[in-house]
Design a protein around this motif. Structure first.
Motif, PDB file in Angstrom:
ATOM      1  N   ILE A  66      -2.881  42.156  50.528  1.00  0.00           N
ATOM      2  CA  ILE A  66      -3.262  40.976  51.289  1.00  0.00           C
ATOM      3  C   ILE A  66      -4.101  40.055  50.410  1.00  0.00           C
ATOM      4  CG2 ILE A  66      -4.561  40.096  53.264  1.00  0.00           C
ATOM      5  CD1 ILE A  66      -3.800  42.678  54.731  1.00  0.00           C
ATOM      6  N   HIS A  67      -3.619  38.845  50.249  1.00  0.00           N
ATOM      7  CA  HIS A  67      -4.310  37.818  49.472  1.00  0.00           C
ATOM      8  C   HIS A  67      -4.983  36.875  50.465  1.00  0.00           C
ATOM      9  CE1 HIS A  67      -2.168  38.770  45.650  1.00  0.00           C
ATOM     10  NE2 HIS A  67      -1.328  39.303  46.517  1.00  0.00           N
ATOM     11  N   SER A  68      -6.301  36.760  50.370  1.00  0.00           N
ATOM     12  CA  SER A  68      -7.070  35.944  51.297  1.00  0.00           C
ATOM     13  C   SER A  68      -8.163  35.187  50.552  1.00  0.00           C
ATOM     14  CB  SER A  68      -7.700  36.834  52.371  1.00  0.00           C
ATOM     15  OG  SER A  68      -8.570  36.096  53.202  1.00  0.00           O
ATOM     16  N   ASP A  69      -8.444  33.973  51.036  1.00  0.00           N
ATOM     17  CA  ASP A  69      -9.569  33.230  50.452  1.00  0.00           C
ATOM     18  C   ASP A  69     -10.847  33.444  51.266  1.00  0.00           C
ATOM     19  OD1 ASP A  69      -9.187  31.613  52.702  1.00  0.00           O
ATOM     20  OD2 ASP A  69      -8.462  29.891  51.579  1.00  0.00           O
ATOM     21  N   SER A  70     -10.797  34.376  52.221  1.00  0.00           N
ATOM     22  CA  SER A  70     -11.954  34.675  53.065  1.00  0.00           C
ATOM     23  C   SER A  70     -12.832  35.754  52.422  1.00  0.00           C
ATOM     24  CB  SER A  70     -11.499  35.158  54.452  1.00  0.00           C
ATOM     25  OG  SER A  70     -12.604  35.670  55.176  1.00  0.00           O
ATOM     26  N   ALA A  71     -13.979  35.332  51.903  1.00  0.00           N
ATOM     27  CA  ALA A  71     -14.931  36.301  51.344  1.00  0.00           C
ATOM     28  C   ALA A  71     -15.380  37.273  52.434  1.00  0.00           C
ATOM     29  CB  ALA A  71     -16.126  35.581  50.735  1.00  0.00           C
ATOM     30  N   TYR A  72     -15.484  36.794  53.667  1.00  0.00           N
ATOM     31  CA  TYR A  72     -15.885  37.604  54.825  1.00  0.00           C
ATOM     32  C   TYR A  72     -14.985  38.837  54.951  1.00  0.00           C
ATOM     33  CZ  TYR A  72     -17.009  38.164  59.921  1.00  0.00           C
ATOM     34  OH  TYR A  72     -17.389  38.608  61.159  1.00  0.00           O
ATOM     35  N   ILE A  73     -13.691  38.642  54.857  1.00  0.00           N
ATOM     36  CA  ILE A  73     -12.747  39.755  55.009  1.00  0.00           C
ATOM     37  C   ILE A  73     -12.674  40.592  53.733  1.00  0.00           C
ATOM     38  CG2 ILE A  73     -10.316  40.355  55.322  1.00  0.00           C
ATOM     39  CD1 ILE A  73     -10.119  37.895  57.174  1.00  0.00           C
ATOM     40  N   VAL A  74     -12.448  39.934  52.615  1.00  0.00           N
ATOM     41  CA  VAL A  74     -12.263  40.663  51.356  1.00  0.00           C
ATOM     42  C   VAL A  74     -13.508  41.486  51.016  1.00  0.00           C
ATOM     43  CG1 VAL A  74     -11.825  40.447  48.877  1.00  0.00           C
ATOM     44  CG2 VAL A  74     -10.552  39.017  50.508  1.00  0.00           C
ATOM     45  N   ASN A  75     -14.685  40.895  51.123  1.00  0.00           N
ATOM     46  CA  ASN A  75     -15.916  41.634  50.816  1.00  0.00           C
ATOM     47  C   ASN A  75     -16.129  42.793  51.775  1.00  0.00           C
ATOM     48  OD1 ASN A  75     -16.409  39.916  48.700  1.00  0.00           O
ATOM     49  ND2 ASN A  75     -17.966  38.725  49.765  1.00  0.00           N
ATOM     50  N   CYS A  76     -15.793  42.603  53.034  1.00  0.00           N
ATOM     51  CA  CYS A  76     -15.949  43.683  54.011  1.00  0.00           C
ATOM     52  C   CYS A  76     -15.177  44.926  53.574  1.00  0.00           C
ATOM     53  CB  CYS A  76     -15.490  43.232  55.397  1.00  0.00           C
ATOM     54  SG  CYS A  76     -15.568  44.567  56.606  1.00  0.00           S
ATOM     55  N   PHE A  77     -13.953  44.724  53.119  1.00  0.00           N
ATOM     56  CA  PHE A  77     -13.137  45.873  52.725  1.00  0.00           C
ATOM     57  C   PHE A  77     -13.454  46.356  51.312  1.00  0.00           C
ATOM     58  CE2 PHE A  77     -10.875  44.491  56.439  1.00  0.00           C
ATOM     59  CZ  PHE A  77     -10.572  45.698  57.042  1.00  0.00           C
ATOM     60  N   GLN A  78     -13.670  45.453  50.379  1.00  0.00           N
ATOM     61  CA  GLN A  78     -13.960  45.892  49.021  1.00  0.00           C
ATOM     62  C   GLN A  78     -15.324  46.564  48.922  1.00  0.00           C
ATOM     63  OE1 GLN A  78     -13.309  42.544  46.382  1.00  0.00           O
ATOM     64  NE2 GLN A  78     -11.096  42.886  46.358  1.00  0.00           N
ATOM     65  N   GLN A  79     -16.302  46.085  49.716  1.00  0.00           N
ATOM     66  CA  GLN A  79     -17.652  46.659  49.675  1.00  0.00           C
ATOM     67  C   GLN A  79     -17.912  47.637  50.820  1.00  0.00           C
ATOM     68  OE1 GLN A  79     -20.479  43.393  49.199  1.00  0.00           O
ATOM     69  NE2 GLN A  79     -19.063  42.352  47.820  1.00  0.00           N
ATOM     70  N   LYS A  80     -16.901  47.852  51.638  1.00  0.00           N
ATOM     71  CA  LYS A  80     -16.937  48.828  52.739  1.00  0.00           C
ATOM     72  C   LYS A  80     -18.072  48.589  53.744  1.00  0.00           C
ATOM     73  CE  LYS A  80     -14.527  52.306  50.020  1.00  0.00           C
ATOM     74  NZ  LYS A  80     -13.272  51.648  50.127  1.00  0.00           N
ATOM     75  N   TRP A  81     -18.308  47.319  54.062  1.00  0.00           N
ATOM     76  CA  TRP A  81     -19.320  46.990  55.072  1.00  0.00           C
ATOM     77  C   TRP A  81     -19.019  47.696  56.388  1.00  0.00           C
ATOM     78  CZ3 TRP A  81     -19.102  40.909  54.670  1.00  0.00           C
ATOM     79  CH2 TRP A  81     -19.603  40.503  53.426  1.00  0.00           C
TER      80      TRP A  81
END
Length: 143
Positions: A66-81
């Motif tokens: 999934i390619h997204s410009d949403s830091a909200y979504i990408v950071n949540c999954f990459q940083q496991k919030w």
């Protein structure tokens, strides 16, 4: 497992206000565009809805990028919030309820059905499919 590439975007006229979402799904030589809108929403809700609807469109478990410009979504999954939120009863580190909890729960359930990788795309750059999603999402905003 089939590999599917997905680009997503959300748009909102005022925040909150009317909004739209869009996704472009690619598999082999196939391309599918999906989009929709809501009368009162937020940009983050539309970004999340785009990913949710794209994953719902898949007919079987897939390896998904999934390619997204949403830091909200990408950071949540990459940083496991989301792991901390779940552990803390859906509270943030500042002891406030996590915004968009229901959407996060829907999204997390869908990511368990597929092998999902989130990739950050710079918004409003020269990424053709991200720009296409932006165009579709803006067009889907209810007038």
């Amino acid at each position: 497992m089939k590999e599917v590439i997905i680009y997503t975007d959300g748009a909102c006229s005022h925040n909150p206000g009317p909004g739209g979402w869009a996704a472009v799904l690619l598999y082999g030589g196939h391309r599918k565009e999906i989009f929709g809108g809501e009368k009162r929403t937020t940009n983050n809700q539309m970004e999340m809805t785009a990913v949710i609807e794209a994953l719902k469109a898949l007919k079987e478990p897939c390896h998904v990028k999934i390619h997204s410009d949403s830091a909200y979504i990408v950071n949540c999954f990459q940083q496991k919030w989301y792991q901390k939120w779940q552990k803390n009863g859906w509270m943030t580190s500042t002891k406030k309820p996590v915004e968009n909890k229901e959407l996060w729960q829907d999204l997390l359930a869908l990511t368990k059905k597929h092998k999902v990788e989130f990739i950050k795309v710079k918004g409003h750059s020269d990424v053709e499919l991200n720009n296409r999603c932006d165009e579709l999402a803006r067009a889907a905003v209810p007038k």
